[in-house]
Design an enzyme around this catalytic site. Structure first.
Site, PDB file in Angstrom:
ATOM      1  N   LYS A 128      40.831  45.859  52.408  1.00  0.00           N
ATOM      2  CA  LYS A 128      42.183  44.331  51.879  1.00  0.00           C
ATOM      3  C   LYS A 128      43.456  44.136  52.053  1.00  0.00           C
ATOM      4  CE  LYS A 128      41.908  41.500  48.412  1.00  0.00           C
ATOM      5  NZ  LYS A 128      40.166  40.460  48.309  1.00  0.00           N
TER       6      LYS A 128
HETATM    7  P1  NAD Z   1      43.840  31.493  43.707  1.00  0.00           P
HETATM    8  O1  NAD Z   1      46.022  32.043  44.538  1.00  0.00           O
HETATM    9  O2  NAD Z   1      43.036  30.343  44.371  1.00  0.00           O
HETATM   10  O3  NAD Z   1      44.222  31.241  42.338  1.00  0.00           O
HETATM   11  C1  NAD Z   1      45.322  32.105  41.486  1.00  0.00           C
HETATM   12  C2  NAD Z   1      44.952  31.795  40.183  1.00  0.00           C
HETATM   13  O4  NAD Z   1      45.318  32.623  39.226  1.00  0.00           O
HETATM   14  C3  NAD Z   1      46.238  30.719  40.055  1.00  0.00           C
HETATM   15  O5  NAD Z   1      46.070  29.328  38.944  1.00  0.00           O
HETATM   16  C4  NAD Z   1      47.131  30.921  39.499  1.00  0.00           C
HETATM   17  O6  NAD Z   1      48.414  29.835  38.666  1.00  0.00           O
HETATM   18  C5  NAD Z   1      46.780  31.990  37.808  1.00  0.00           C
HETATM   19  N1  NAD Z   1      47.509  32.911  38.013  1.00  0.00           N
HETATM   20  C6  NAD Z   1      48.158  33.915  38.491  1.00  0.00           C
HETATM   21  N2  NAD Z   1      48.867  34.937  38.287  1.00  0.00           N
HETATM   22  C7  NAD Z   1      47.882  34.860  36.512  1.00  0.00           C
HETATM   23  C8  NAD Z   1      48.330  34.868  35.110  1.00  0.00           C
HETATM   24  N3  NAD Z   1      49.357  35.939  35.317  1.00  0.00           N
HETATM   25  N4  NAD Z   1      47.791  34.887  34.298  1.00  0.00           N
HETATM   26  C9  NAD Z   1      46.807  33.228  34.199  1.00  0.00           C
HETATM   27  N5  NAD Z   1      46.790  33.169  35.398  1.00  0.00           N
HETATM   28  C10 NAD Z   1      47.734  33.531  36.524  1.00  0.00           C
HETATM   29  O7  NAD Z   1      42.929  33.169  43.937  1.00  0.00           O
HETATM   30  P2  NAD Z   1      41.839  33.093  43.534  1.00  0.00           P
HETATM   31  O8  NAD Z   1      40.891  32.950  45.269  1.00  0.00           O
HETATM   32  O9  NAD Z   1      40.942  31.600  42.754  1.00  0.00           O
HETATM   33  O10 NAD Z   1      41.288  34.907  43.692  1.00  0.00           O
HETATM   34  C11 NAD Z   1      41.053  34.990  42.193  1.00  0.00           C
HETATM   35  C12 NAD Z   1      40.702  36.431  41.721  1.00  0.00           C
HETATM   36  O11 NAD Z   1      39.526  36.422  42.281  1.00  0.00           O
HETATM   37  C13 NAD Z   1      41.544  37.097  42.228  1.00  0.00           C
HETATM   38  O12 NAD Z   1      41.069  38.691  42.423  1.00  0.00           O
HETATM   39  C14 NAD Z   1      40.785  37.763  43.416  1.00  0.00           C
HETATM   40  O13 NAD Z   1      41.141  38.838  44.232  1.00  0.00           O
HETATM   41  C15 NAD Z   1      39.295  36.944  43.477  1.00  0.00           C
HETATM   42  N6  NAD Z   1      38.171  37.058  44.328  1.00  0.00           N
HETATM   43  C16 NAD Z   1      38.470  35.678  44.887  1.00  0.00           C
HETATM   44  C17 NAD Z   1      37.820  35.850  45.890  1.00  0.00           C
HETATM   45  C18 NAD Z   1      38.009  34.223  47.122  1.00  0.00           C
HETATM   46  O14 NAD Z   1      36.511  33.918  47.683  1.00  0.00           O
HETATM   47  N7  NAD Z   1      38.396  33.307  47.087  1.00  0.00           N
HETATM   48  C19 NAD Z   1      36.431  36.569  45.935  1.00  0.00           C
HETATM   49  C20 NAD Z   1      36.322  37.244  45.105  1.00  0.00           C
HETATM   50  C21 NAD Z   1      37.228  37.422  44.653  1.00  0.00           C
END
Ligand code: NAD
Length: 491
Positions: free
Chosen positions: A180
């Protein structure tokens, strides 16, 4: 819905009226005038440092059941991600009576790189940024893991997320270890030009660790396909030829795969639907679903669950949430978010805080934002039947126990959100072979990989009389342990 599942093992801030870049504020974009609010957080070291573990594993503290680390989590997260990751590992290690030498090895990240670097901003000033890249364990192959742009990124958070990637890749039987990385930055405060320059410099700084046979980054919070394109281009420019397999989650036109953008959310939907069918004898039809986070994972989970009959009754982002018991019109919501930068004030919906959203009486709660959201402080308020972990590490070990006692079924992150890394693996394979699949093939193979490994997890919960998280960890750790013992301990 009746809570009929018995498990076996004993701060909202104000949204901008309109974001200058017209985006939902999650994935970068242009600022209005090139000014930035980024504060350069400079650690007391002045040059990049590679700390090559092994380090001594943090001592276990019997009074702190999630493990001890000298780290205060950001205010909106109630637990340190690294403490949570270590606590989860320790509990499973105890449960499966893992050898102490294996436990210490697995508690330790193999490589940790901290970089501080300058970027010339649009107004001519120079800003210093701090970034990280962590490799947890490379026994099963090159390491794989996302890159996060967020003001709260820390070395500890990267360690935790790298560790979770190791377990997730092993559970999916992918030939990868876990990694990461991230930069301490609010990406929406940068212009597109500044974001590109910062990305290219960060990647240059961590480039000794990168490469398709070494470490393959992917998108995470605050990064997207455009950022991955800049990363791929930067690595390619250094080497003098195009290396599409150096990164995944990039646009299809430069060697990305169809189906990657939706993969994580679609995977959450496949897994949740299958668990509901097996454990509750019903699918997603008319299931009430609340989703925390409306970025890549949250929005695709909401969309793909809705396409399979679910009613998405609540959605939130970092500014707060909205609720409509009859179901939220997702297409109109996307437009609203594009116009205003937030889900807040969406027509026909009530306002709920993120805390309230977690406590809604729904069939499925999908935390899809950040880690450390469901803790011992609020787990007793959760009324969902199923918690489907779209985010990495949203539930602490103490909260896990409270949820288990309440009969709430938790589908752990390392299987629930694994669709993203599975399709990233397909993208890497396609890039290495320069032979590309169609979307039907990608989806079919992803569903088969996810559901095969879900079967293994469910089989283990029954055999070992444990939760899904414990079962998933047992399978991962056994696979990694076997690989480590076969390879031996060099020299
Ligand atoms: P992203 O940046 O696209 O979206 C994050 C979302 O969370 C946004 O809507 C933001 O406003 C919201 N957010 C941030 N802080 C917040 C809070 N305190 N309370 C509520 N909402 C909040 O990110 P993503 O890619 O969708 O990733 C989200 C999660 O999923 C992370 O934990 C990431 O590690 C995990 N993840 C992502 C992927 C991927 O392919 N993108 C894969 C596996 C896991």
């Amino acid at each position: 819905m009746a809570k009929n599942i018995k498990l076996l093992e004993t701060t909202d801030s104000t949204p901008p009226a309109t974001l200058a870049n017209g985006t939902n504020g999650t994935n970068g974009g242009h600022g209005t005038n090139g000014t930035t609010t980024v504060s350069p957080t400079i650690a007391p070291i002045t040059s990049p440092v590679i700390s090559s573990a092994p380090q001594e594993a943090p001592a276990l503290d019997e009074h702190n059941p999630i493990g001890a680390t000298p780290y205060d989590p950001p205010a909106d997260r109630h637990a340190s991600a690294y403490a949570v990751a270590l606590g989860q590992l320790d509990r499973v290690a105890d449960f499966m009576q893992l050898d102490d030498d294996m436990r210490v090895y697995l508690r330790t990240c193999q490589r940790e790189l901290i970089v501080h670097f300058p970027v010339k901003m649009d107004d001519g000033t120079v800003q210093m940024f701090t970034g990280f890249r962590v490799h947890h364990n490379a026994t099963k192959g090159p390491v794989k893991g996302g890159i996060r742009y967020h003001p709260d990124v820390t070395l500890d958070e990267c360690r935790a997320l790298a560790m979770w990637m190791t377990w997730k890749c092993a559970l999916m039987n992918l030939p990868y270890g876990g990694a990461k990385g991230g930069v301490i930055v609010e990406p929406t405060a940068l212009s597109k030009r500044e974001l590109e320059k910062m990305t290219r410099r960060y990647v240059t700084e961590i480039s000794p660790l990168l490469g398709p046979e070494r470490d393959i980054p992917a998108p995470d919070v605050g990064t997207n396909a455009q950022v991955m394109a800049w990363i791929m281009d930067t690595i390619s420019m250094h080497r003098g030829y195009s290396i599409p397999a150096a990164v995944t989650g990039k646009p299809v036109s430069i060697g990305g795969t169809v189906g990657r953008e939706s993969a994580t959310g679609l995977g959450v939907t496949y897994i949740t639907r299958s668990v509901m069918k097996q454990r509750m004898g019903r699918g997603l039809d008319d299931a009430a679903v609340a989703v925390q986070g409306f970025g890549n994972v949250g929005s695709w989970t909401a969309k793909t669950m809705h396409e399979r009959g679910a009613r998405i009754v609540a959605i939130s982002d970092k500014f707060g949430g909205i609720y409509n018991s009859r179901g939220i019109d997702l297409r109109m919501l996307q437009r609203h978010v594009a116009d205003t930068g937030s889900v807040l004030n969406f027509n026909g919906s009530d306002t709920v805080s993120n805390e309230e959203l977690l406590a809604l009486d729904v069939d499925v709660l999908v935390p899809a934002a950040l880690e450390g959201q469901i803790t011992k402080l609020n787990a007793h308020k959760v009324r969902a039947t199923i918690v489907a972990e779209g985010a990495n590490g949203p539930t602490t070990p103490e909260a896990d126990e409270i949820l288990q006692d309440k009969g709430v079924l938790v589908i752990p992150d390392i299987i629930c959100n694994a669709g993203g890394v599975v399709v990233s693996y397909f993208e890497w394979v396609q890039g290495l072979q320069s032979f590309f699949w169609n979307e039907g093939e990608v989806r079919r193979q992803m569903e088969a990989t996810l559901l095969d490994n879900l079967e293994a997890v469910i089989g283990t919960t029954t055999r070992r009389k444990c939760t899904m998280r414990t079962a998933a960890y047992i399978i991962s750790i056994e696979r990694i342990e076997e690989a480590m013992r076969l390879r031996g301990f060099y020299p």
